[in-house]
Design a protein around this motif. Structure first.
Motif, short mmCIF file in Angstrom:
data_model
loop_
_atom_site.label_atom_id
_atom_site.label_comp_id
_atom_site.label_asym_id
_atom_site.label_seq_id
_atom_site.Cartn_x
_atom_site.Cartn_y
_atom_site.Cartn_z
N LYS A 71 27.24 -60.56 13.42
CA LYS A 71 26.32 -60.48 12.29
C LYS A 71 25.00 -59.81 12.65
CE LYS A 71 24.20 -63.10 8.62
NZ LYS A 71 23.96 -64.37 7.99
N LYS A 72 24.45 -60.13 13.82
CA LYS A 72 23.14 -59.57 14.19
C LYS A 72 23.17 -58.05 14.34
CE LYS A 72 21.02 -63.55 16.32
NZ LYS A 72 20.24 -64.03 17.47
N GLU A 73 24.32 -57.50 14.60
CA GLU A 73 24.45 -56.05 14.80
C GLU A 73 25.25 -55.38 13.69
OE1 GLU A 73 22.77 -54.43 17.05
OE2 GLU A 73 21.99 -56.28 17.93
N ARG A 74 25.34 -56.01 12.54
CA ARG A 74 26.19 -55.45 11.48
C ARG A 74 25.70 -54.09 11.01
NH1 ARG A 74 23.65 -59.70 8.73
NH2 ARG A 74 22.27 -58.93 7.13
N VAL A 75 24.37 -53.85 11.03
CA VAL A 75 23.84 -52.54 10.64
C VAL A 75 24.34 -51.47 11.61
CG1 VAL A 75 21.73 -51.16 10.45
CG2 VAL A 75 21.85 -53.42 9.38
N VAL A 76 24.31 -51.79 12.89
CA VAL A 76 24.80 -50.85 13.90
C VAL A 76 26.29 -50.59 13.68
CG1 VAL A 76 25.21 -50.52 16.38
CG2 VAL A 76 23.06 -51.54 15.59
N PHE A 77 27.05 -51.63 13.40
CA PHE A 77 28.48 -51.44 13.14
C PHE A 77 28.70 -50.64 11.86
CE2 PHE A 77 29.08 -54.73 16.32
CZ PHE A 77 30.18 -54.25 16.98
N GLY A 78 27.84 -50.81 10.86
CA GLY A 78 27.94 -50.01 9.64
C GLY A 78 27.77 -48.52 9.92
N GLN A 119 37.15 -40.53 1.40
CA GLN A 119 36.41 -40.65 2.65
C GLN A 119 34.92 -40.93 2.40
OE1 GLN A 119 38.60 -40.74 4.95
NE2 GLN A 119 37.44 -40.84 6.82
N PRO A 120 34.25 -40.21 1.49
CA PRO A 120 32.86 -40.55 1.20
C PRO A 120 32.70 -41.98 0.67
CG PRO A 120 33.37 -38.38 0.34
CD PRO A 120 34.67 -39.00 0.79
N VAL A 121 33.70 -42.46 -0.07
CA VAL A 121 33.66 -43.84 -0.56
C VAL A 121 33.68 -44.82 0.61
CG1 VAL A 121 34.91 -45.58 -1.92
CG2 VAL A 121 34.71 -43.23 -2.77
N LEU A 122 34.53 -44.56 1.59
CA LEU A 122 34.59 -45.42 2.77
C LEU A 122 33.27 -45.39 3.55
CD1 LEU A 122 38.20 -44.65 4.04
CD2 LEU A 122 37.39 -46.79 3.02
N ILE A 123 32.68 -44.22 3.66
CA ILE A 123 31.40 -44.10 4.36
C ILE A 123 30.33 -44.91 3.63
CG2 ILE A 123 29.54 -42.47 4.95
CD1 ILE A 123 31.87 -40.36 5.33
N ALA A 124 30.25 -44.74 2.33
CA ALA A 124 29.27 -45.49 1.54
C ALA A 124 29.54 -47.00 1.62
CB ALA A 124 29.31 -45.02 0.08
N TRP A 125 30.80 -47.40 1.59
CA TRP A 125 31.18 -48.81 1.68
C TRP A 125 30.67 -49.40 3.00
CZ3 TRP A 125 37.01 -50.50 1.03
CH2 TRP A 125 37.11 -51.88 1.06
N ALA A 126 30.88 -48.69 4.08
CA ALA A 126 30.44 -49.17 5.40
C ALA A 126 28.92 -49.33 5.44
CB ALA A 126 30.92 -48.23 6.49
#
Length: 143
Positions: A71-78, A119-126
């Motif tokens: 959770k603390k690194e979720r932005v990095v994982f996004g 693909q852009p939808v997946l990027i935006a979702w992440a």
């Protein structure tokens, strides 16, 4: 170092759904969809198609598990997942241009073309579900 970006319940639900999807897709790279995923590896890539599929499957599972549990690194994982989706996009384009069938459903030019628009939808979702968009906007206004 900025503070942790809060996300809404709906963002968290979509983040967990994406995490599940990534772990499932990664597992399928290593098992029952391995040959179908090889159809997406461009011929010009100087690696064996099977190696690319295995490595990308491992990366997908790692990213999915990170999204779900770190959770603390979720932005990095996004951001990492958005980058991953960008890096695999040439494979989707190659599959369309080379007219390679896969997964049963990708058996026509129309189906392969429609897939490119997801693909852009997946990027935006992440980026949205992890709070990466919000984090980026917050950092931008702080500068």
């Amino acid at each position: 170092m900025s503070k942790t970006i809060e996300t809404t319940l709906i963002q968290n639900i979509f983040r967990i759904l994406l995490a599940f999807f990534m772990v499932y897709a990664g597992f399928s790279h290593l098992t029952f969809n391995r040959v179908d995923f090889q159809a997406q590896v461009p011929d010009w890539l100087p690696l064996s198609k099977d190696s690319v599929v295995v490595l990308s499957g491992i990366v997908e599972m790692a990213l999915g598990l990170g999204l779900a549990f770190w959770k603390k690194e979720r932005v990095v994982f996004g951001w990492a997942l958005a980058l991953f989706f960008i890096l695999v996009f040439p494979g989707n384009i190659a599959q369309y241009l080379d007219q390679k069938d896969a997964f049963g459903a990708l058996n026509s030019d129309k189906a392969r073309l429609i897939r490119l628009f997801f693909q852009p939808v997946l990027i935006a979702w992440a980026l949205w579900s992890t709070g990466a968009f919000k984090d980026w906007r917050t950092r931008k206004t702080e500068d």
